[in-house]
Design a protein around this motif. Sequence first.
Motif, short mmCIF file in Angstrom:
data_model
loop_
_atom_site.label_atom_id
_atom_site.label_comp_id
_atom_site.label_asym_id
_atom_site.label_seq_id
_atom_site.Cartn_x
_atom_site.Cartn_y
_atom_site.Cartn_z
N GLY A 146 1.02 -1.11 0.15
CA GLY A 146 0.51 -0.16 0.01
C GLY A 146 0.98 0.91 -0.08
O GLY A 146 0.00 2.68 0.01
N THR A 147 2.29 1.09 -0.50
CA THR A 147 2.83 2.32 -0.21
C THR A 147 3.31 3.01 -1.47
O THR A 147 3.60 4.12 -1.77
N ALA A 148 2.81 2.44 -2.84
CA ALA A 148 2.57 3.06 -4.16
C ALA A 148 0.93 1.71 -4.82
O ALA A 148 0.65 1.08 -4.53
N VAL A 149 0.93 2.99 -5.61
CA VAL A 149 -0.07 3.07 -6.86
C VAL A 149 0.67 2.76 -8.16
O VAL A 149 1.51 3.03 -8.60
N VAL A 150 -0.54 1.98 -9.19
CA VAL A 150 0.34 1.76 -10.36
C VAL A 150 -0.27 2.70 -11.45
O VAL A 150 -1.74 3.52 -11.49
N SER A 151 0.31 4.01 -11.76
CA SER A 151 0.12 4.85 -12.52
C SER A 151 -0.67 4.77 -14.20
O SER A 151 -0.94 5.45 -15.06
#
Length: 503
Positions: A146-151
């Motif tokens: 949960g520290t990054a999201v797919v852009s």
Amino acid sequence: MQDLLTLLGIDVEYVRGEGNTLYFLDETGHEVPVIDYAGGYGALVLGHNHPEVVATVESFLRDRRPVLGQASRQPAAGRVVARLNDIVRREFDTAEPYYGVFSNSGAESVEVALKHAEFDRQLRLRALLEEIAEHVEQAREAVRAGTAVVSDGTDGDVEALAERVRAANSAVAARPPVFLALEGSFHGKLVGSVQLTHNPAYRTPFGAMAAQARFVPVDQPEAITKIAQEERAVLLDLRLKDGRVSVVERDFPQFAALFMEVIQGEGGIKEVTEQQARRIRQACAALDCPIVVDEIQSGMGRTGAFFASSLIGLRADYYTLAKGLGGGIAKTALTLIRGGRFRREFGLVHTSTFAKDGLSLAVTHTVLDVLEDRDGQAYRQAAERGARLVDLFRSLIKAHPEVLKEVRGKGLMLGLEFRDLSGATAPRLREAARSDLLGYVVAGYLLRAHRIRTFPTASAVNTLRFEPSIYLTDGEIDALERALRDVCARLDDQDEEAFFGPA
């Protein structure tokens, strides 16, 4: 081939050789001397049966030393490579070492360079793919935590993005390597090396058997950049930055190597200039594409230096050596690989039964002794004898401008080009020119009428090669002058009977 030799009247059997002279027997059994300007296609830089080379062979065999000792310590091989490194340091002013891989012939030394360059490319590709795999795993972990999201457009699904990267990279990684070579090049006739040989008559029948080369005009090094744009491919990578995972492109290592001769032997003794070499090096550096310089014919002192490429300041990543390395007796070859490119693992995936045999190594040591003796007197001798021949050829061109076109080359690797006589009034001369046989017809006449032996270059058949040993005498040069003046006078007069006999 035997039919062609008979047709041209050069189907003689030589029974003895010494220096620049070969001998055959006439009808009465007497020896007939022939001055050999063909020089074993450049292999006889020390002439036939050089006394020091012969003494080395005789001593080696008399002492019952082992010729074949595979899978054992072979310090003589290391000494050969060490001596060649000394020459590299002197001629190129570099401290970087070169490693050696031995083989049996010039074409095989090219194959070694082909294989090693592709081996190196594959290892670089593997390292790059492993790095990308690590980045993909880091992206997965960050999204799961949960520290990054797919852009990028996969609805935030990192697994879908990872699969997209894997599939794209698998397809790109399977692409064959691209090799570059110069137009007019000749690098051998084995399965791989023939793909680098520009003449389609040699290459085309075997085009489906190995990776194809892209050919670059010698006078247009900028074509390398154009080819790079046409062949460009990319790998996909994942970048994790500021909490976002995005796709980025990484350059795919498409190019394995560029192969070149600095003096094209079979292409007509054509030289690469210092400026052309500099532009080729710059273009290859931009692609991280190593340069292989084929010194099989031009090396070993023939051009006035051990490496002809040193005369134009071109230091290569690979050098292929053969021909003169064996002193006119041994069949041996060597590929030198720059330390920064060398892969130690290659020695386990590429081996050869007869490469690096004891007798050939002993001969090569003697060849290097002779070449390096008296502070490189052999190189100075090659340059001086070559200059004398160039002066002769230029005087002939001036006297017979309708017959002779130009002289090319350096030292004792020279080509004398005859003009195109396909418009000659004499029908048999005209037909010979139109059938690409004029050079062979002239060579046949030189042998029969003047006992001078030479041949055309393979892919430029109007160019006669002159590659005698460094021991060429004034008398042998005088004999060549008389022979060539006769040839030119007869061609000027369209005297086809002299070349073909009565109609």
